[in-house]
Design an enzyme around this catalytic site. Structure first.
Site, PDB file in Angstrom:
ATOM      1  N   GLY A  37      19.120  -6.489  28.453  1.00 39.41           N
ATOM      2  CA  GLY A  37      17.636  -7.005  28.769  1.00 39.41           C
ATOM      3  C   GLY A  37      16.843  -8.047  28.076  1.00 39.41           C
ATOM      4  O   GLY A  37      17.385  -8.538  26.985  1.00 39.41           O
ATOM      5  N   ASP A  60      24.218  -0.554  28.622  1.00 40.07           N
ATOM      6  CA  ASP A  60      23.374  -1.212  29.685  1.00 40.07           C
ATOM      7  C   ASP A  60      23.912  -0.940  31.060  1.00 40.07           C
ATOM      8  O   ASP A  60      25.113  -0.675  31.130  1.00 40.07           O
ATOM      9  CB  ASP A  60      22.975  -2.456  29.740  1.00 40.07           C
ATOM     10  CG  ASP A  60      21.571  -2.805  30.298  1.00 40.07           C
ATOM     11  OD1 ASP A  60      21.468  -2.789  31.772  1.00 40.07           O
ATOM     12  OD2 ASP A  60      20.781  -3.515  29.657  1.00 40.07           O
ATOM     13  N   ILE A 144      11.050   2.291  22.965  1.00 43.06           N
ATOM     14  CA  ILE A 144      10.430   1.087  23.233  1.00 43.06           C
ATOM     15  C   ILE A 144      10.038   0.875  24.519  1.00 43.06           C
ATOM     16  O   ILE A 144       8.902   0.534  24.847  1.00 43.06           O
ATOM     17  CB  ILE A 144      11.493  -0.242  22.823  1.00 43.06           C
ATOM     18  CG1 ILE A 144      11.755  -0.040  21.518  1.00 43.06           C
ATOM     19  CG2 ILE A 144      10.918  -1.443  23.267  1.00 43.06           C
ATOM     20  CD1 ILE A 144      13.044  -1.273  21.011  1.00 43.06           C
ATOM     21  N   ALA A 145      10.726   1.791  25.482  1.00 46.54           N
ATOM     22  CA  ALA A 145      10.356   1.547  27.035  1.00 46.54           C
ATOM     23  C   ALA A 145       8.821   2.046  27.139  1.00 46.54           C
ATOM     24  O   ALA A 145       8.620   3.268  26.589  1.00 46.54           O
ATOM     25  CB  ALA A 145      11.191   2.431  27.654  1.00 46.54           C
ATOM     26  N   ASN A 146       8.084   1.662  27.847  1.00 45.45           N
ATOM     27  CA  ASN A 146       6.799   1.653  28.292  1.00 45.45           C
ATOM     28  C   ASN A 146       6.641   2.808  29.426  1.00 45.45           C
ATOM     29  O   ASN A 146       7.616   2.897  30.238  1.00 45.45           O
ATOM     30  CB  ASN A 146       5.813   0.588  28.619  1.00 45.45           C
ATOM     31  CG  ASN A 146       5.474  -0.140  27.231  1.00 45.45           C
ATOM     32  OD1 ASN A 146       4.884   0.722  26.551  1.00 45.45           O
ATOM     33  ND2 ASN A 146       5.665  -1.447  27.126  1.00 45.45           N
ATOM     34  N   ASP A 177       2.125  -3.920  17.414  1.00 43.40           N
ATOM     35  CA  ASP A 177       0.660  -3.911  17.360  1.00 43.40           C
ATOM     36  C   ASP A 177       0.362  -4.259  16.230  1.00 43.40           C
ATOM     37  O   ASP A 177      -0.656  -5.294  15.915  1.00 43.40           O
ATOM     38  CB  ASP A 177       0.181  -2.403  17.893  1.00 43.40           C
ATOM     39  CG  ASP A 177       0.536  -2.210  19.069  1.00 43.40           C
ATOM     40  OD1 ASP A 177       0.383  -2.867  19.912  1.00 43.40           O
ATOM     41  OD2 ASP A 177       0.885  -0.792  19.451  1.00 43.40           O
ATOM     42  N   HIS A 204       0.059   3.020  22.113  1.00 43.81           N
ATOM     43  CA  HIS A 204       0.312   1.746  22.610  1.00 43.81           C
ATOM     44  C   HIS A 204       0.085   1.376  23.940  1.00 43.81           C
ATOM     45  O   HIS A 204       0.863   1.181  24.785  1.00 43.81           O
ATOM     46  CB  HIS A 204       2.150   1.561  22.188  1.00 43.81           C
ATOM     47  CG  HIS A 204       2.349   0.149  22.579  1.00 43.81           C
ATOM     48  ND1 HIS A 204       2.283  -0.983  21.775  1.00 43.81           N
ATOM     49  CD2 HIS A 204       3.265  -0.226  23.540  1.00 43.81           C
ATOM     50  CE1 HIS A 204       2.760  -2.019  22.422  1.00 43.81           C
ATOM     51  NE2 HIS A 204       3.434  -1.601  23.459  1.00 43.81           N
TER      52      HIS A 204
HETATM   53  N1  LIG Z   1       6.840  -0.853  22.827  1.00 39.61           N
HETATM   54  C1  LIG Z   1       6.684  -2.004  22.753  1.00 39.61           C
HETATM   55  O1  LIG Z   1       5.836  -2.451  21.956  1.00 39.61           O
HETATM   56  C2  LIG Z   1       7.274  -2.727  24.095  1.00 39.61           C
HETATM   57  C3  LIG Z   1       7.604  -2.193  25.040  1.00 39.61           C
HETATM   58  N2  LIG Z   1       8.176  -3.054  26.249  1.00 39.61           N
HETATM   59  C4  LIG Z   1       8.993  -2.325  27.179  1.00 39.61           C
HETATM   60  O2  LIG Z   1      10.300  -2.442  26.977  1.00 39.61           O
HETATM   61  C5  LIG Z   1      10.987  -2.318  28.300  1.00 39.61           C
HETATM   62  C6  LIG Z   1      11.867  -3.235  28.485  1.00 39.61           C
HETATM   63  O3  LIG Z   1      11.688  -4.628  28.574  1.00 39.61           O
HETATM   64  P1  LIG Z   1      12.465  -5.670  28.912  1.00 39.61           P
HETATM   65  O4  LIG Z   1      13.638  -5.761  27.812  1.00 39.61           O
HETATM   66  O5  LIG Z   1      11.589  -7.080  28.961  1.00 39.61           O
HETATM   67  O6  LIG Z   1      12.900  -5.432  30.192  1.00 39.61           O
HETATM   68  P2  LIG Z   1      14.107  -6.099  31.214  1.00 39.61           P
HETATM   69  O7  LIG Z   1      14.418  -5.745  32.360  1.00 39.61           O
HETATM   70  O8  LIG Z   1      14.559  -7.454  30.811  1.00 39.61           O
HETATM   71  O9  LIG Z   1      15.297  -5.158  30.539  1.00 39.61           O
HETATM   72  C7  LIG Z   1      15.386  -3.944  30.661  1.00 39.61           C
HETATM   73  C8  LIG Z   1      17.164  -3.744  30.665  1.00 39.61           C
HETATM   74  O10 LIG Z   1      17.180  -2.000  30.829  1.00 39.61           O
HETATM   75  C9  LIG Z   1      18.442  -1.924  31.415  1.00 39.61           C
HETATM   76  N3  LIG Z   1      18.180  -0.733  32.266  1.00 39.61           N
HETATM   77  C10 LIG Z   1      17.813  -0.039  33.218  1.00 39.61           C
HETATM   78  N4  LIG Z   1      17.930   0.999  33.484  1.00 39.61           N
HETATM   79  C11 LIG Z   1      18.882   1.502  32.614  1.00 39.61           C
HETATM   80  C12 LIG Z   1      19.485   2.646  32.155  1.00 39.61           C
HETATM   81  N5  LIG Z   1      19.316   3.859  33.192  1.00 39.61           N
HETATM   82  N6  LIG Z   1      20.266   2.586  31.226  1.00 39.61           N
HETATM   83  C13 LIG Z   1      20.596   1.597  30.481  1.00 39.61           C
HETATM   84  N7  LIG Z   1      20.079   0.445  30.745  1.00 39.61           N
HETATM   85  C14 LIG Z   1      19.123   0.465  31.588  1.00 39.61           C
HETATM   86  C15 LIG Z   1      18.373  -3.130  32.637  1.00 39.61           C
HETATM   87  O11 LIG Z   1      19.765  -3.197  33.264  1.00 39.61           O
HETATM   88  C16 LIG Z   1      17.848  -4.240  31.814  1.00 39.61           C
HETATM   89  O12 LIG Z   1      19.034  -4.810  31.250  1.00 39.61           O
HETATM   90  C17 LIG Z   1       9.988  -2.290  29.258  1.00 39.61           C
HETATM   91  O13 LIG Z   1       9.473  -0.780  29.749  1.00 39.61           O
HETATM   92  C18 LIG Z   1       8.771  -2.917  28.498  1.00 39.61           C
HETATM   93  O14 LIG Z   1       7.482  -2.651  28.999  1.00 39.61           O
HETATM   94  C19 LIG Z   1       8.246  -4.265  26.062  1.00 39.61           C
HETATM   95  C20 LIG Z   1       7.589  -5.040  24.993  1.00 39.61           C
HETATM   96  C21 LIG Z   1       6.948  -4.214  23.845  1.00 39.61           C
HETATM   97  O1  LIG Z   2       2.547  -5.419  27.266  1.00 37.32           O
HETATM   98  C1  LIG Z   2       3.583  -5.015  27.852  1.00 37.32           C
HETATM   99  O2  LIG Z   2       3.854  -4.489  29.067  1.00 37.32           O
HETATM  100  C2  LIG Z   2       4.743  -4.771  26.751  1.00 37.32           C
HETATM  101  C3  LIG Z   2       4.324  -4.483  25.662  1.00 37.32           C
HETATM  102  O3  LIG Z   2       4.329  -3.041  25.520  1.00 37.32           O
HETATM  103  C4  LIG Z   2       3.610  -5.147  24.530  1.00 37.32           C
HETATM  104  O4  LIG Z   2       3.922  -6.599  24.640  1.00 37.32           O
HETATM  105  O5  LIG Z   2       3.008  -4.867  23.596  1.00 37.32           O
END
Ligand SMILES: NC(=O)C1=CN([C@@H]2O[C@H](COP(=O)(O)OP(=O)(O)OC[C@H]3O[C@@H](n4cnc5c(N)ncnc54)[C@H](O)[C@@H]3O)[C@@H](O)[C@H]2O)C=CC1
Ligand SMILES: O=C([O-])CC(=O)C(=O)O
Length: 343
Positions: A37, A60, A144-146, A177, A204
């Site tokens: 992702g 993935d 990390i996932a939200n 953050d 978060h």
């Molecule tokens: N904790 C934090 O500070 C932050 C959290 N996030 C969160 O991180 C998550 C991912 O964001 P991105 O990478 O931008 O999304 P993305 O959509 O680009 O990537 C997510 C990946 O997860 C994979 N995936 C989906 N279901 C799966 C499963 N059951 N098993 C394994 N892989 C699976 C997808 O195929 C994809 O490659 C989001 O929920 C986002 O909100 C994003 C930024 C900051």
């Molecule tokens: O804003 C979002 O959805 C992704 C995230 O958690 C961040 O960037 O802090």
């Protein structure tokens, strides 16, 4: 040419490379779930550049073998393997992992809150947590996932139901953050962001993110303070808006996730005094029914070593904390309830 050695040197300094040589006997398998992702790919790249990682396992539902083949060509020592859901993919990926980072799940689009991701991401995180509880119950789990405020409690419930919950090894990644809080104050004060260290506590999402600027000796006031706090609380929205529907923060998040993993590896390899902010099972506000809370945490070989208290806050910051605790309690209870009803 951006040779891997130069990149490694830039990110991990000479002292770290020496520390690594001294502890080369440490084998550290790190797994990334959601590795293909937006976050997963640059995170995998940064982990490949980290000399403390000896084995990188990338999983993935689609695309991980490709990402693995790509980063595997980088000339650092770690081995890399990609896994998909066929056969024992997830089990093999997780077996023996010391750290598991979970960025799997959908990101926000403009107009959405992190809580709007709950319905999709709750089951993704639950299923991956189940796999981790079965294949690597002793690993450090970095969520990390939200929405992190709910996905961490969901993960805890899964581990509890399997009888393997260790609160010292479950972390909600809130590093971004504090990265933002440091960057944004440096922009206001023309300081070096790398030398800024702003404490951020709570959770978060939006109002649950509470920067404690006063603890760094800053005394912003009035609109300037309100604007700063809002920018830290809603920094994620800035990126979501700018990407216009193509996702949320990925590159800064990869950096933040890699930093947190590096801190855990340092602590596991004997370095003392490693402190990171993180959302953990915390005693700080349990008396108010808030069972998880982000604050600075000293990391050790067994994960959480010491949860730092919030410390002295101004009246304004106390007001932010009061709002945070109310929202946070709801987010945590929502995750716990969902996990119990959807085992
Ligand atoms: N904790 C934090 O500070 C932050 C959290 N996030 C969160 O991180 C998550 C991912 O964001 P991105 O990478 O931008 O999304 P993305 O959509 O680009 O990537 C997510 C990946 O997860 C994979 N995936 C989906 N279901 C799966 C499963 N059951 N098993 C394994 N892989 C699976 C997808 O195929 C994809 O490659 C989001 O929920 C986002 O909100 C994003 C930024 C900051
Ligand atoms: O804003 C979002 O959805 C992704 C995230 O958690 C961040 O960037 O802090």
């Amino acid at each position: 040419m951006f040779a891997a050695r130069q990149a490694t040197s830039a990110i991990f300094g000479a002292a770290q490379r020496r520390a690594f040589s001294a502890s080369a006997a440490n084998a550290s398998k790190v797994a990334v779930l959601g590795a293909a992702g937006g976050i997963g790919q640059p995170l995998s790249l940064l982990l490949k550049l980290n000399p403390r990682v000896t084995e990188l396992a990338l999983y993935d539902i689609k695309g991980a073998p490709g990402v693995a083949a790509d980063v595997a060509h980088i000339n650092t020592k770690s081995t890399v393997k990609g896994y998909d859901p066929t056969g024992d993919g997830i089990k093999d990926c997780l077996k023996g992992a010391e750290i598991v980072l979970i960025p799997a799940g959908v990101p926000r689009k403009p107009g959405m809150t992190r809580d709007d991701l709950f319905n999709t991401n709750a089951s993704i995180v639950r299923d991956l947590a189940k796999a981790a509880a079965e294949s690597c119950p002793d690993a450090n789990l970095l969520i990390i996932a939200n929405p992190v405020n709910s996905t961490v409690p969901i993960t805890a419930e899964v581990f509890k139901s399997k009888g393997v919950y260790n609160p010292k090894k479950l972390f909600g990644v809130t590093t971004l953050d504090v990265v933002r809080a440091s960057r944004f104050i440096s922009q206001l004060k023309s300081t070096d962001p790398a030398s800024e260290s702003i404490t951020v506590v709570g959770g978060h999402s939006g109002a649950t993110i509470v920067p404690l600027l006063s603890q760094a000796g800053y005394a912003l006031e009035g609109q300037e303070l309100a604007d700063y706090v809002k920018r830290v609380q809603f920094g994620g929205d800035e990126v979501v808006q700018a990407k216009g529907g193509a996702g949320s923060a990925t590159l800064s998040m990869a950096m933040a996730g890699a930093r947190f993993a590096e801190s855990l590896l340092k602590a596991a390899q004997g370095e003392k005094g490693v402190v990171e902010p993180t959302f953990v099972d915390s005693p700080l506000y349990k008396d108010q029914g808030v069972t998880y809370f982000a604050s600075n945490v000293t990391l050790g070989p067994q994960g959480v070593e010491e949860i730092h208290p919030v410390g002295k806050v101004t009246e304004y910051e106390q007001g932010l904390l009061d709002v945070c605790l109310k929202d946070l309690k709801g987010n945590i209870e929502k995750g716990e309830k969902w996990a119990k009803e959807n085992p």
